[in-house]
Design a protein around this motif. Sequence first.
Motif, PDB file in Angstrom:
ATOM      1  N   TYR A 258      -0.046  -6.692 -11.473  1.00  0.00           N
ATOM      2  CA  TYR A 258      -0.311  -5.817 -10.465  1.00  0.00           C
ATOM      3  C   TYR A 258       0.801  -6.223  -9.187  1.00  0.00           C
TER       4      TYR A 258
ATOM      5  N   VAL B  93       3.730  -4.248  -7.229  1.00  0.00           N
ATOM      6  CA  VAL B  93       4.003  -3.845  -5.915  1.00  0.00           C
ATOM      7  C   VAL B  93       5.133  -4.369  -5.392  1.00  0.00           C
TER       8      VAL B  93
ATOM      9  N   ARG C 215       8.339  -2.456  -6.755  1.00  0.00           N
ATOM     10  CA  ARG C 215       8.363  -0.918  -6.200  1.00  0.00           C
ATOM     11  C   ARG C 215       8.885  -0.923  -4.607  1.00  0.00           C
ATOM     12  N   HIS C 216       8.335  -2.127  -3.981  1.00  0.00           N
ATOM     13  CA  HIS C 216       8.763  -2.143  -2.691  1.00  0.00           C
ATOM     14  C   HIS C 216      10.371  -2.402  -2.503  1.00  0.00           C
TER      15      HIS C 216
ATOM     16  N   VAL D  78       2.827  -5.863   2.075  1.00  0.00           N
ATOM     17  CA  VAL D  78       2.740  -4.649   1.208  1.00  0.00           C
ATOM     18  C   VAL D  78       1.519  -4.437   0.478  1.00  0.00           C
ATOM     19  N   LEU D  79       0.720  -5.775   0.130  1.00  0.00           N
ATOM     20  CA  LEU D  79      -0.548  -5.748  -0.677  1.00  0.00           C
ATOM     21  C   LEU D  79      -1.520  -5.238   0.479  1.00  0.00           C
TER      22      LEU D  79
ATOM     23  N   ALA E   2      -1.274  -3.138   2.641  1.00  0.00           N
ATOM     24  CA  ALA E   2      -1.197  -1.663   2.732  1.00  0.00           C
ATOM     25  C   ALA E   2      -1.972  -0.855   1.603  1.00  0.00           C
ATOM     26  N   HIS E   3      -2.429  -1.603   0.611  1.00  0.00           N
ATOM     27  CA  HIS E   3      -2.991  -0.837  -0.434  1.00  0.00           C
ATOM     28  C   HIS E   3      -4.461  -1.072  -0.473  1.00  0.00           C
TER      29      HIS E   3
ATOM     30  N   LYS F  89      -8.878   2.028   2.926  1.00  0.00           N
ATOM     31  CA  LYS F  89      -9.304   2.510   3.912  1.00  0.00           C
ATOM     32  C   LYS F  89     -10.853   2.816   4.420  1.00  0.00           C
TER      33      LYS F  89
ATOM     34  N   LYS G 169      -7.022  -8.234   4.002  1.00  0.00           N
ATOM     35  CA  LYS G 169      -6.845  -7.036   3.198  1.00  0.00           C
ATOM     36  C   LYS G 169      -5.918  -6.980   1.972  1.00  0.00           C
TER      37      LYS G 169
ATOM     38  N   THR H 170      -7.358  -6.284  -1.732  1.00  0.00           N
ATOM     39  CA  THR H 170      -6.647  -5.499  -2.879  1.00  0.00           C
ATOM     40  C   THR H 170      -6.665  -6.158  -4.071  1.00  0.00           C
TER      41      THR H 170
ATOM     42  N   ARG I 129      -8.306  -5.945  -8.030  1.00  0.00           N
ATOM     43  CA  ARG I 129      -7.816  -6.138  -9.369  1.00  0.00           C
ATOM     44  C   ARG I 129      -8.363  -7.222 -10.222  1.00  0.00           C
TER      45      ARG I 129
END
Length: 256
Positions: free
Chosen positions: A17, A21, A24-25, A79-80, A82-83, A86, A243, A247, A251
Amino acid sequence: MLLYRASLPLSRQTLTYATGVVRRHRRAIGSKGRRLPPGMQALMTLVYLRKGETYAELGAGFAVSTTTAWRYINETVDVLAAHAPKLGAALAKAVKDGLPYLLLDGTLISIDRVAADRPYYSGKHRRHGMNLQVIAAPDGSLLWVSGPLRGSVHDLAAARIWGVVRALAATGLPVLADKAYQGAGPHILTPYKGRDKPEPQKDANRAHARLRGPGERANAQLKSWRILRKLRCCPHRAGRLAKAIHTLQLRETASR
């Protein structure tokens, strides 16, 4: 310098995972010519978060400079993070899942500070740190973690700053919390205060403690990642790190 191989207590699915991430970034920002492929950048970040190794140690282990290790790790953490769920989405899912109640608690992430840094000092915990607010399910599963505030900020004030009290009221679910949240509202249930309480209040406090106990598991989940046991980076990175870990923890739990 001596190098050695070591194990990392995380699943292959978590690495897959994190690698996705990162990949893709990189594609989104058009990044090319990196020193490490996405999988190795993700692995280095997992080692940093789980084992708390320094940038210099990781740079040596992954054959990159300390500066490159710092840049890659912080990029991946952001980046992690941000996933991470919220607040609104996490509470909406709790309602949809039919949870009978929620658990609210604050945790202190210790930081490397001296006595002169009074704004970071928590009188409750008697050490310097950053205050994070945590919402958990009845079984202790982590649902949401806030950004960081200085350790001197009271838990109730922190919950109000992040809009947690209002958001919890909107769910209609009862919330169990410790004495630090007294006065937050009728939807947040806290123990009775004072000495020589009547027996019914003592019984209520014991029942409250039994139900709230699993909430400590959520904090323990965060601090099982050694980077959060004592920060030696910028204190305000505490929220991003927590955060990102949340994430990854989601997983890791899903892979079991």
